[in-house]
Design an enzyme around this catalytic site. Structure first.
Site, mmCIF file in Angstrom:
data_model
loop_
_atom_site.group_PDB
_atom_site.id
_atom_site.type_symbol
_atom_site.label_atom_id
_atom_site.label_comp_id
_atom_site.label_asym_id
_atom_site.label_seq_id
_atom_site.Cartn_x
_atom_site.Cartn_y
_atom_site.Cartn_z
ATOM 1 N NE ARG A 190 -41.823 -14.228 0.753
ATOM 2 C CZ ARG A 190 -41.460 -13.828 1.953
ATOM 3 N NH1 ARG A 190 -42.236 -12.974 2.617
ATOM 4 N NH2 ARG A 190 -40.345 -14.265 2.510
ATOM 5 C CE LYS A 202 -22.284 -11.267 15.914
ATOM 6 N NZ LYS A 202 -23.152 -10.671 16.961
ATOM 7 N N GLY A 232 -31.022 -15.438 2.537
ATOM 8 C CA GLY A 232 -31.087 -14.209 1.758
ATOM 9 C C GLY A 232 -29.813 -13.857 1.018
ATOM 10 N N GLY A 254 -36.154 -18.609 7.499
ATOM 11 C CA GLY A 254 -36.050 -19.268 8.797
ATOM 12 C C GLY A 254 -36.407 -20.736 8.736
#
Length: 397
Positions: free
Chosen positions: A41, A198, A351, A374
């Protein structure tokens, strides 16, 4: 998606002598001693900062780091290690300025790092007074932190409302361009791969994509739930039986548009979840009660690869099997190689997806790799990110 690009401002000479406030994403991992363990980053943020310096600006850069308590600065919260590493990369000393909200001394050609912005009271709640103070520090605000684009905070959103000029840095602009190309005006067919353990964590993404994509490939535990919904047995595999109705709704929504959710015809199973567990390829109709489905089978993988080769645009979020285990990586590997070989524009994020891309060495063949986490998931959910909204509004103002 219209927004002001910092690169255009620099090229036009409008940055020379101006005070530029850059919100970067410098939230890097550190060990217990505070040493930076991975600096991607920081490296990624340097081009925007160097662009500002080359254009003759007085440059301030800030970021969050870790999870500090607002109003309670601790030494572990400091961006000093980040400034030191960035200084090494840029060949210059970068002073770190604390208590900077009420004023910063920086001249044209100089670069300072403003201490961890999440320590400021009101940062996370986008306090208006704090936002206006930040905006008063600069002539140009540059948002270059896609990883925070889904958060409306003082240093990402509030300052953009009140700064004289608010624009997107090169990292954020690249994300905005890629997302527009993949989701707002995609070349068809548009194929999305959504995988994970999920359905519940990806349900809003599945519903959003079902209204837009031509093919919706599901994998991992999500695929198991869809197999159950299709009337297949999955043994003791990970699934969410209470969400069968939701899975059926997604299948029906796709079908109503003449699109499809391909259900695996063959799978790779094991009796235990372990890297050394014996793997068995079998038809999806032959799964036993004590089987664990850990990957799609070679026949299914090839069918999906053929579909990907015909795609115009590919969105990839998640591996389709337990690719960390050699015996159960073939499905993900085949899909990764198909994406790499396809002429489609591809955008990938998440990820595990990035780990798969790295494992199979296809970084150069993926059209755009999103590092937003996110923020990328919220885009797939069909949400308008706060950063996109405010920068588009400032462009139109």
């Amino acid at each position: 998606m219209n927004f002001i690009r910092f690169s255009d401002l620099c090229a036009s000479g409008k940055v020379n002598g101006k005070r530029v406030f850059i919100r970067a994403d410098l939230n890097v991992p550190q060990d217990d001693a505070g040493n930076i363990t991975e600096d991607t980053r920081i490296r990624a943020s340097v081009p925007c900062i160097q662009m500002a310096l080359d254009a003759g600006a007085a440059v301030m850069v800030t970021s969050h780091l870790g999870r500090p308590t607002e109003g309670d600065f601790k030494p572990d919260d400091s961006l000093a290690p980040v400034a030191a590493r960035m200084g090494d990369l840029m060949g210059r000393n970068i002073p770190v300025v604390a208590n900077w909200v009420d004023g910063v001394q920086v001249q044209a050609g100089e670069l300072v790092m403003l201490e961890n912005c999440r320590v400021n009271k009101g940062e996370k709640k986008n306090n208006e007074e704090l936002s206006k103070k930040m905006a008063a520090l600069c002539d140009i605000f540059v948002h270059d932190a896609f990883g925070t684009a889904h958060r409306a905070e003082a240093s990402t959103y509030g300052i953009a409302q009140f700064a004289p000029i608010a624009c997107a840095g090169p990292l954020l602009a690249a994300e905005m361009d890629a997302i527009s190309k993949a989701l707002l005006a995609p070349k068809r067919p548009l194929v999305a791969i959504v995988a994970g353990s999920k359905v519940s964590t990806k349900l809003t993404i599945l519903k959003s994509l079902a209204a837009n994509v031509d093919q919706l490939i599901v994998g991992g535990g999500i695929a198991n739930t869809f197999m159950l919904a299709a009337g297949l047995k999955i043994g003791k595999s990970l699934a969410e039986p209470d969400l069968l109705a939701e899975a059926v709704a997604v299948i029906e929504a796709m079908k109503a548009r003449g699109a499809a959710v391909p259900i695996p015809t063959d799978v790779v199973t094991a009796k235990t979840f372990a890297a050394d567990a014996p793997a068995t390829i079998k038809a999806a109709t032959d799964v036993q009660d004590d089987d664990l489905i850990l990957d799609i089978g070679p026949q299914t993988a090839q069918v999906l690869a053929d579909q990907l080769m015909k795609a115009g645009t590919i969105v990839w979020n998640g591996p389709v099997g337990v690719f960390e285990f050699a015996a159960f990586e073939n499905g993900t590997k085949v899909i990764a190689q198909a994406i790499a070989a396809s002429s489609a524009f591809s955008i990938a994020g998440g990820g595990d997806t990035l780990a798969a891309i790295a494992k199979y060495g296809i970084e150069a063949q993926v059209g755009y790799i999103s590092t937003g986490g996110g923020a990328f998931l919220e885009v797939l959910e069909g949400k308008t990110l706060p950063a996109f909204e405010v920068l588009s509004r400032r462009f139109a103002a």
